[in-house]
Design an enzyme around this catalytic site. Structure first.
Site, PDB file in Angstrom:
ATOM      1  N   TYR A  64      23.260 -13.297  22.228  1.00  0.00           N
ATOM      2  CA  TYR A  64      23.881 -14.119  21.181  1.00  0.00           C
ATOM      3  C   TYR A  64      25.389 -13.806  21.098  1.00  0.00           C
ATOM      4  CZ  TYR A  64      24.453 -16.320  16.550  1.00  0.00           C
ATOM      5  OH  TYR A  64      24.858 -17.104  15.488  1.00  0.00           O
ATOM      6  N   LYS A  75      28.570 -16.389  21.469  1.00  0.00           N
ATOM      7  CA  LYS A  75      29.528 -16.619  20.379  1.00  0.00           C
ATOM      8  C   LYS A  75      30.925 -16.120  20.748  1.00  0.00           C
ATOM      9  CE  LYS A  75      26.900 -18.859  17.555  1.00  0.00           C
ATOM     10  NZ  LYS A  75      27.178 -20.270  17.208  1.00  0.00           N
ATOM     11  N   ASN A 114      28.326 -27.321  15.766  1.00  0.00           N
ATOM     12  CA  ASN A 114      27.621 -26.370  14.906  1.00  0.00           C
ATOM     13  C   ASN A 114      26.234 -25.980  15.421  1.00  0.00           C
ATOM     14  OD1 ASN A 114      26.957 -25.175  12.057  1.00  0.00           O
ATOM     15  ND2 ASN A 114      25.334 -26.677  12.473  1.00  0.00           N
TER      16      ASN A 114
HETATM   17  N1  LIG Z   1      22.549 -18.210   9.682  1.00  0.00           N
HETATM   18  C1  LIG Z   1      23.410 -17.270  10.027  1.00  0.00           C
HETATM   19  O1  LIG Z   1      23.310 -16.100   9.561  1.00  0.00           O
HETATM   20  C2  LIG Z   1      24.555 -17.580  10.961  1.00  0.00           C
HETATM   21  C3  LIG Z   1      25.597 -16.656  11.058  1.00  0.00           C
HETATM   22  C4  LIG Z   1      26.668 -16.928  11.909  1.00  0.00           C
HETATM   23  C5  LIG Z   1      26.688 -18.095  12.639  1.00  0.00           C
HETATM   24  N2  LIG Z   1      25.651 -18.982  12.548  1.00  0.00           N
HETATM   25  C6  LIG Z   1      25.743 -20.193  13.356  1.00  0.00           C
HETATM   26  O2  LIG Z   1      25.713 -21.313  12.511  1.00  0.00           O
HETATM   27  C7  LIG Z   1      25.220 -22.454  13.214  1.00  0.00           C
HETATM   28  C8  LIG Z   1      24.149 -23.135  12.386  1.00  0.00           C
HETATM   29  O3  LIG Z   1      23.079 -22.233  12.211  1.00  0.00           O
HETATM   30  P1  LIG Z   1      22.110 -22.227  10.928  1.00  0.00           P
HETATM   31  O4  LIG Z   1      22.179 -20.856  10.357  1.00  0.00           O
HETATM   32  O5  LIG Z   1      22.395 -23.400  10.079  1.00  0.00           O
HETATM   33  O6  LIG Z   1      20.715 -22.335  11.695  1.00  0.00           O
HETATM   34  P2  LIG Z   1      19.474 -23.328  11.522  1.00  0.00           P
HETATM   35  O7  LIG Z   1      18.477 -22.813  12.476  1.00  0.00           O
HETATM   36  O8  LIG Z   1      19.131 -23.475  10.099  1.00  0.00           O
HETATM   37  O9  LIG Z   1      20.065 -24.729  12.023  1.00  0.00           O
HETATM   38  C9  LIG Z   1      20.385 -24.943  13.365  1.00  0.00           C
HETATM   39  C10 LIG Z   1      20.633 -26.413  13.599  1.00  0.00           C
HETATM   40  O10 LIG Z   1      20.898 -26.612  15.007  1.00  0.00           O
HETATM   41  C11 LIG Z   1      19.991 -27.606  15.491  1.00  0.00           C
HETATM   42  N3  LIG Z   1      19.712 -27.360  16.920  1.00  0.00           N
HETATM   43  C12 LIG Z   1      19.104 -26.285  17.495  1.00  0.00           C
HETATM   44  N4  LIG Z   1      19.004 -26.470  18.817  1.00  0.00           N
HETATM   45  C13 LIG Z   1      19.555 -27.684  19.089  1.00  0.00           C
HETATM   46  C14 LIG Z   1      19.753 -28.437  20.262  1.00  0.00           C
HETATM   47  N5  LIG Z   1      19.358 -27.967  21.448  1.00  0.00           N
HETATM   48  N6  LIG Z   1      20.345 -29.652  20.164  1.00  0.00           N
HETATM   49  C15 LIG Z   1      20.738 -30.151  18.964  1.00  0.00           C
HETATM   50  N7  LIG Z   1      20.590 -29.470  17.813  1.00  0.00           N
HETATM   51  C16 LIG Z   1      20.000 -28.260  17.879  1.00  0.00           C
HETATM   52  C17 LIG Z   1      18.752 -27.500  14.617  1.00  0.00           C
HETATM   53  O11 LIG Z   1      17.994 -28.680  14.681  1.00  0.00           O
HETATM   54  C18 LIG Z   1      19.416 -27.279  13.261  1.00  0.00           C
HETATM   55  O12 LIG Z   1      19.851 -28.513  12.731  1.00  0.00           O
HETATM   56  C19 LIG Z   1      24.720 -21.917  14.554  1.00  0.00           C
HETATM   57  O13 LIG Z   1      25.686 -22.154  15.551  1.00  0.00           O
HETATM   58  C20 LIG Z   1      24.590 -20.436  14.309  1.00  0.00           C
HETATM   59  O14 LIG Z   1      24.688 -19.685  15.491  1.00  0.00           O
HETATM   60  C21 LIG Z   1      24.595 -18.758  11.708  1.00  0.00           C
END
Ligand SMILES: NC(=O)c1ccc[n+]([C@@H]2O[C@H](COP(=O)([O-])OP(=O)(O)OC[C@H]3O[C@@H](n4cnc5c(N)ncnc54)[C@H](O)[C@@H]3O)[C@@H](O)[C@H]2O)c1
Length: 244
Positions: free
Chosen positions: A151, A155, A87
C-alpha cells in the site's frame, strides 16, 4: 468556495471519502459524475445523493482502457470536465513475504495505474477548461507504515505522480494531493472498539477522521480560488505525520 457550473468526476465515489467529497461538491453547486466498479452501486449512490446534478460513470479503474471509458462517460454525461478527483483505492496489509503477484497487480492497478490513466484521459478537457486534479494519496505515501509495504509503495507513487503531473500540466491544470490519516470508512477494516482506539492513538488529535473532513479538503484543493497551489501535498491526519 463555489463550484457553480463546475463539472467533477470522482473515482470511487460510491462510499467513504469519495461519496463525502461528492456531497461537498454538490452542496457548492457542482455537477458530479459518480464512479465505482459496478453500475448497481453507482445507481444506488446516485439515488441516495439525489438530484439532477449527478451522472453515472461506472467502471473498474484498474486498466487504461477502462479509465478512458470512465472519463469519456463523465465528459459525455456532464458535457465536459473541470475537475478530476482520483480517489478510488484499495487496501491490503501483511508481511512482504506473503504478497502474491496477483495482489501486487490488483493494488497497483487500482491505486496507481487508475490515477495515471484517468488523468491521461482527462487532460484535453482539463487543459481546455483550466481545471484541476486532486489525488487521494495517504499518510502511507509519506512514511513507511508497518505491515503495509505494498500500500505504501502505491501511495508513494501517487505522491510523486502528483508532483510530476503538476510540473507537466502547468500552467493549465493544477494537480494536488490530499494525504489523509485514518478515516472512518469501510477501508479502515472493522469496528472493534479496541482496534479503533489503537488506530486513534496514531494521531495527536487522538481520533479517527470523518470522511466529510477529507471531502472538505478535496474541495479546498480543487477550489479555483487556490490558483497558485499546485504540486502540493495536504496532510489531513490529525498531526500524525508531523508529530511522531
Ligand atoms: N480510510 C482511510 O483510513 C484512508 C486513509 C488514507 C487514504 N485513503 C484513501 O482514500 C481513498 C478512498 O478510500 P475510502 O477510505 O473511502 O475507502 P472505501 O473502501 O470506503 O471506498 C473506496 C471506493 O473506491 C471504489 N473502488 C475500489 N476499487 C475500484 C475500482 N477498481 N474501480 C473503481 N472504483 C473502485 C469503491 O467502490 C469505493 O467507492 C482511497 O484511495 C484510499 O486509499 C483512505
Amino acid at each position: 468556495m463555489s463550484f457553480k457550473g463546475k463539472r467533477v468526476l470522482i473515482t470511487g465515489s460510491t462510499r467513504g471519502i469519495g461519496k463525502a467529497a461528492a456531497r461537498a461538491f454538490l452542496e457548492r453547486g457542482a455537477r458530479v459524475a459518480v464512479n465505482g466498479r459496478g453500475a448497481g452501486d453507482v445507481a444506488a449512490t446516485m439515488a441516495e445523493l439525489a438530484g439532477d446534478d449527478l451522472v453515472a460513470a461506472p467502471g473498474d479503474v484498474a486498466t487504461a482502457e477502462a479509465c478512458h471509458a470512465v472519463v469519456d462517460a463523465a465528459i459525455a454525461g456532464l458535457g465536459g470536465l473541470d475537475i478530476l478527483v482520483n480517489n478510488a483505492g484499495v487496501y491490503d496489509s501483511g508481511p512482504i513475504e506473503g504478497v502474491s503477484e496477483e495482489t501486487y497487480d490488483w493494488m497497483m492497478g487500482v491505486n496507481v495505474k487508475g490515477c495515471f490513466f484517468c488523468a491521461q484521459a482527462a487532460i484535453p478537457q482539463l487543459r481546455a477548461n483550466k481545471g484541476a486534479i486532486v489525488m487521494t494519496a495517504s499518510e502511507s505515501g509519506l512514511s513507511g507504515n508497518r505491515n503495509s509495504a505494498l500500500y505504501c509503495t502505491g501511495k508513494g507513487a501517487v505522491v510523486n505522480m502528483t508532483r510530476a503531473m503538476a510540473h507537466d500540466l502547468a500552467p493549465d491544470v493544477r494537480v494536488n494531493a490530499v494525504c489523509p490519516g485514518a478515516v472512518m470508512t469501510d477501508m479502515l477494516g472493522g469496528d472493534d472498539p479496541e482496534y479503533l482506539a489503537e488506530v486513534a492513538r496514531f494521531s495527536p488529535m487522538r481520533r479517527i477522521a470523518e470522511a466529510s473532513e477529507i471531502g472538505e479538503a478535496i474541495c479546498f484543493l480543487a477550489d479555483p480560488g487556490q490558483r497558485f497551489m499546485t504540486g502540493a501535498l495536504l496532510q489531513v491526519d490529525g498531526g500524525a505525520t508531523a508529530c511522531r
